[in-house]
Design a protein around this motif. Structure first.
Motif, short mmCIF file in Angstrom:
data_model
loop_
_atom_site.label_atom_id
_atom_site.label_comp_id
_atom_site.label_asym_id
_atom_site.label_seq_id
_atom_site.Cartn_x
_atom_site.Cartn_y
_atom_site.Cartn_z
N ASP A 55 58.31 76.97 -24.42
CA ASP A 55 56.91 77.04 -24.00
C ASP A 55 56.45 78.49 -23.80
O ASP A 55 55.65 78.78 -22.92
CB ASP A 55 56.69 76.23 -22.72
N THR A 85 51.72 73.25 -36.58
CA THR A 85 52.14 73.50 -35.20
C THR A 85 51.74 74.89 -34.75
O THR A 85 51.17 75.07 -33.66
CB THR A 85 53.67 73.34 -35.07
N ARG A 88 48.27 76.53 -33.44
CA ARG A 88 47.88 76.62 -32.03
C ARG A 88 47.47 78.06 -31.67
O ARG A 88 46.65 78.27 -30.77
CB ARG A 88 49.03 76.15 -31.14
N PHE A 127 54.09 68.53 -30.83
CA PHE A 127 53.04 69.45 -30.41
C PHE A 127 51.72 69.10 -31.10
O PHE A 127 50.66 69.03 -30.48
CB PHE A 127 53.42 70.90 -30.76
N GLN A 131 49.18 67.34 -28.46
CA GLN A 131 48.38 68.35 -27.79
C GLN A 131 46.99 68.44 -28.41
O GLN A 131 46.81 68.12 -29.60
CB GLN A 131 49.09 69.71 -27.83
#
Length: 230
Positions: A55, A85, A88, A127, A131
């Motif tokens: 993270d 991914t 982000r 993810f 998310q």
């Protein structure tokens, strides 16, 4: 033609798709032996994989933003983060650059909209599926997004990281993905987004009951079109 800067290695197996499709589309448009003006900054995937599982997204952002600046300094006139991914941090890359950054979710969203689909499934890493950074960007294009149930999400996530990014393609995984896609179709998905650039190495429309939207291919085609537009 603008030079295309690819932030790749996310993983390198799917970066190959980008390079191939971009050059194919440029040759189709310009004819003869034309190919794209392009640059690739390929990162060490283990480095960024370790960061996202810890993270430590700020460090991912800094690393990819630096790659974008380097590509721009070498002459890139447009940038792509070659991953769902890692999109982000695409906005962070865009803030660090002074050339356009084409977001993969916008390329996919435009393709869904052009096909008139109102509800689509999404496969990707945990993810990407769970998310908001990716799903919200897709939803802004005006359609509903469905994801598989928790156990199926875990299976997809595991196959991506344990197999696909390592170049491993298993028939059993292809069959499992086909079943998951069929389940999304049964829930009303008119198509399914392959929202991890490696998934299109594993499965194609001949394996599924609904159309597939391969994100790497769509992103690469958008980049070629943008580069040729001026």
């Amino acid at each position: 033609m603008r030079a295309i800067g690819l932030i790749g290695g996310l993983s390198w197996e799917s970066t190959v798709i980008y390079y191939q499709i971009i050059n194919q589309r440029v040759r189709e448009r310009l004819g003869g032996s034309h190919s794209a003006d392009s640059l690739i900054w390929s990162v060490d995937y283990t480095t960024v994989e370790d960061l996202i599982f810890a993270d430590r997204w700020d460090e991912v952002s800094a690393l990819l933003a630096d790659a974008g600046r380097k590509l721009q300094s070498l002459g890139a006139g447009v940038l792509l983060v070659c991953s769902n991914t890692f999109s982000r941090v695409s906005d962070d890359v865009a803030r660090a650059a002074s050339v356009p950054v084409l977001h993969i979710a916008d390329a996919v969203g435009a393709a869904v909209r052009d096909r008139g689909m109102r509800r689509v499934g999404l496969l990707g890493t945990r993810f990407t599926m769970e998310q908001p950074f990716y799903r919200d960007r897709l939803a802004a294009h005006g359609f509903d997004v469905l994801v598989p149930g928790r156990e199926q999400r875990e299976l997809v996530h595991r196959v991506i990281f344990d197999e696909l990014v390592r170049g491993v393609l298993r028939e059993s995984s292809r069959d499992a993905f086909a079943r998951i896609i069929a389940g999304l179709a049964a829930r009303g998905a008119e198509g399914v987004i392959l929202g991890c650039t490696e998934i299109e190495l594993l499965i194609s429309e001949k394996d599924t009951p609904v159309p597939l939207l391969p994100s790497a291919r769509l992103h690469a085609e958008a980049a070629a079109g943008f580069a040729l537009s001026g």
